[in-house]
Design an enzyme around this catalytic site. Structure first.
Site, PDB file in Angstrom:
ATOM      1  N   LYS A  54       0.785  -1.094  -0.576  1.00 34.49           N
ATOM      2  CA  LYS A  54       0.424   0.196  -0.226  1.00 34.49           C
ATOM      3  C   LYS A  54       1.245   1.227  -0.115  1.00 34.49           C
ATOM      4  CE  LYS A  54      -4.084  -2.692   2.119  1.00 34.49           C
ATOM      5  NZ  LYS A  54      -5.041  -2.905   3.697  1.00 34.49           N
ATOM      6  N   GLN A  98      -4.623  -1.635   9.598  1.00 32.90           N
ATOM      7  CA  GLN A  98      -4.838  -3.074   9.105  1.00 32.90           C
ATOM      8  C   GLN A  98      -5.806  -4.339   9.668  1.00 32.90           C
ATOM      9  OE1 GLN A  98      -3.912  -3.675   5.802  1.00 32.90           O
ATOM     10  NE2 GLN A  98      -3.932  -5.701   5.808  1.00 32.90           N
ATOM     11  N   ASP A 121     -11.347   2.420   4.463  1.00 32.05           N
ATOM     12  CA  ASP A 121     -11.527   0.508   3.927  1.00 32.05           C
ATOM     13  C   ASP A 121     -13.046   0.710   3.724  1.00 32.05           C
ATOM     14  OD1 ASP A 121      -9.061  -1.099   3.948  1.00 32.05           O
ATOM     15  OD2 ASP A 121      -9.186  -0.276   6.055  1.00 32.05           O
TER      16      ASP A 121
HETATM   17  N1  L34 Z   1      -7.847  -2.773   6.604  1.00 33.12           N
HETATM   18  N2  L34 Z   1      -6.899  -4.490   6.100  1.00 33.12           N
HETATM   19  C1  L34 Z   1      -7.792  -3.858   6.158  1.00 33.12           C
HETATM   20  N3  L34 Z   1      -7.929  -3.752   4.609  1.00 33.12           N
HETATM   21  C2  L34 Z   1      -7.955  -3.954   3.996  1.00 33.12           C
HETATM   22  O1  L34 Z   1      -8.041  -3.776   2.665  1.00 33.12           O
HETATM   23  C3  L34 Z   1      -6.983  -5.396   3.905  1.00 33.12           C
HETATM   24  N4  L34 Z   1      -6.629  -6.309   2.971  1.00 33.12           N
HETATM   25  C4  L34 Z   1      -6.777  -7.692   3.442  1.00 33.12           C
HETATM   26  C5  L34 Z   1      -6.163  -8.180   4.633  1.00 33.12           C
HETATM   27  N5  L34 Z   1      -6.088  -6.975   6.064  1.00 33.12           N
HETATM   28  C6  L34 Z   1      -6.750  -5.382   5.803  1.00 33.12           C
HETATM   29  C7  L34 Z   1      -5.958  -6.135   2.195  1.00 33.12           C
HETATM   30  O2  L34 Z   1      -5.293  -4.958   1.879  1.00 33.12           O
HETATM   31  C8  L34 Z   1      -6.511  -8.595   2.446  1.00 33.12           C
HETATM   32  N6  L34 Z   1      -5.334  -7.309   1.689  1.00 33.12           N
HETATM   33  C9  L34 Z   1      -4.968  -7.636  -0.046  1.00 33.12           C
HETATM   34  C10 L34 Z   1      -4.348  -6.806  -0.324  1.00 33.12           C
HETATM   35  C11 L34 Z   1      -3.609  -6.536  -1.000  1.00 33.12           C
HETATM   36  C12 L34 Z   1      -2.610  -8.022  -1.711  1.00 33.12           C
HETATM   37  C13 L34 Z   1      -3.492  -8.721  -1.394  1.00 33.12           C
HETATM   38  C14 L34 Z   1      -4.764  -9.080  -0.040  1.00 33.12           C
HETATM   39  C15 L34 Z   1      -2.139  -8.527  -2.452  1.00 33.12           C
HETATM   40  O3  L34 Z   1      -0.928  -7.557  -2.960  1.00 33.12           O
HETATM   41  N7  L34 Z   1      -1.827  -9.652  -3.262  1.00 33.12           N
HETATM   42  C16 L34 Z   1      -1.218 -10.579  -4.353  1.00 33.12           C
HETATM   43  C17 L34 Z   1      -0.272 -10.586  -3.745  1.00 33.12           C
HETATM   44  C18 L34 Z   1       0.619 -10.537  -2.640  1.00 33.12           C
HETATM   45  C19 L34 Z   1       2.030 -10.976  -2.082  1.00 33.12           C
HETATM   46  O4  L34 Z   1       2.826 -11.575  -2.461  1.00 33.12           O
HETATM   47  O5  L34 Z   1       2.145 -11.855  -1.131  1.00 33.12           O
HETATM   48  C20 L34 Z   1      -1.649 -10.187  -5.516  1.00 33.12           C
HETATM   49  O6  L34 Z   1      -1.272 -10.777  -6.450  1.00 33.12           O
HETATM   50  O7  L34 Z   1      -3.244 -11.376  -5.106  1.00 33.12           O
END
Ligand code: L34
Length: 297
Positions: A54, A98, A121
């Site tokens: 982020k 988070q 969020d």
């Molecule tokens: N407050 N908590 C709050 N807001 C959110 O919107 C989240 N979330 C979830 C967990 N807790 C939170 C996220 O940001 C899940 N989440 C999230 C954010 C980004 C990615 C996955 C979940 C992401 O970038 N995924 C990549 C791979 C990341 C890796 O390598 O681990 C993808 O390509 O799916």
């Protein structure tokens, strides 16, 4: 049939391009850059990765940000005081705590202590309530990102049967609301399944659009879906993998290789919904800075 891949990474990059140019314009008009305050309680490894992603996205689009890391022993009262400080600080546009939180803290109390006008969020009951009555609000980033994917690929939603597997407050439930509301992006007939659903396949087999946010690796097998289904995999599960440097790999809630043979469209993991969550957060933070949703801010 072999499915077309829904490229969330690409669409997220396009969305960030849009936000970046809007931020530029906003700043050119004499406004300060939008500011996102991230709060990370403890050191959950996945949370550290996501908050890092982020921060990087903010830098990419010209949003300023700071991550406050708090010890996982912090009391509810102390955390609330920290949040109140950011609520009252006019230089803070968006506040994000988070998830998950350590078990001694109530996520409901923490979320409700955030000023809903800074709740980028979209988790605050004011925003959740306004979503459910189709009024302007901050929308939860993951389901809003999924809706953006349908729009980008011109995948029709109206009058389709959408089946959502998983009923969490931050994904499944708002996803079902967005799909079923009578507005330009919605109008689907929507079924919500969850861990108490008796015969999951009886529902998933009828889905024109199947959205899976259950947190169970490879829950959805090819025999559970019909030919031509649109599959959105929200799951990101870390499973042990000796071949990987990190010692784990990411898999979705869908058996991708097998299900893609029956689907018309499918999202991969990683590179599907995850990057869209982050791009939507950028968009929400810009909206917060512009006070687009709550003008009285
Ligand atoms: N407050 N908590 C709050 N807001 C959110 O919107 C989240 N979330 C979830 C967990 N807790 C939170 C996220 O940001 C899940 N989440 C999230 C954010 C980004 C990615 C996955 C979940 C992401 O970038 N995924 C990549 C791979 C990341 C890796 O390598 O681990 C993808 O390509 O799916």
């Amino acid at each position: 049939m072999s499915a077309e891949i829904i490229d969330g990474k690409k669409v997220a990059a396009l969305m960030r391009d849009g936000v970046r140019s809007d931020v530029e314009q906003w700043v050119q008009k004499g406004n300060r850059a939008p500011f996102l305050q991230v709060i990370l309680v403890g050191d959950d490894p996945a949370s550290v990765v996501y908050t890092g992603t982020k921060t990087k996205a903010c830098k990419d689009v010209g949003i300023e940000t700071n991550t406050l890391v708090l010890q996982d022993t912090i009391s509810a009262r102390e955390l609330k005081e920290v949040i109140t400080g950011f609520n009252e600080d006019d230089s803070v546009d968006g506040i994000l705590v988070q998830m998950p939180l350590p078990s001694h803290l109530s996520k409901y109390d923490v979320i409700e202590s955030i000023d809903h006008r800074k709740d980028v969020d979209g988790f605050h009951p004011m925003n959740v309530g306004r979503l459910s009555v189709d009024q302007p609000c901050f929308r939860s980033c993951t389901p809003a990102g999924v809706m953006e994917l349908f729009k980008h690929y011109s995948i029709p939603v109206k009058s389709k049967h959408a089946v959502v597997v998983g009923a969490s407050n931050i994904v499944g439930s708002p996803m079902a609301v967005m799909l079923s509301r009578e507005n330009a992006s919605g109008k689907a007939t929507t079924t919500i399944c969850h861990k108490y659903t008796k015969d999951l396949t009886a529902h998933t087999i009828n889905a024109d659009i199947l959205i899976v946010a259950a947190g169970q690796p490879h829950l959805i097998k090819p025999e559970m879906v019909k030919e031509g289904v649109v599959v959105i995999d929200v799951g990101i599960n870390r499973v042990a993998d000796e071949k990987s440097e990190k010692g784990y790999k990411l898999v979705g809630d869908v058996d991708f290789e097998a299900v893609r043979k029956k689907a018309s469209w499918i999202t991969p993991v990683p590179g599907g919904v995850g990057p869209m969550t982050v791009a939507m957060l950028m968009k929400n933070t810009l909206l917060a800075a512009k006070k687009s949703i709550y003008p009285s801010n």
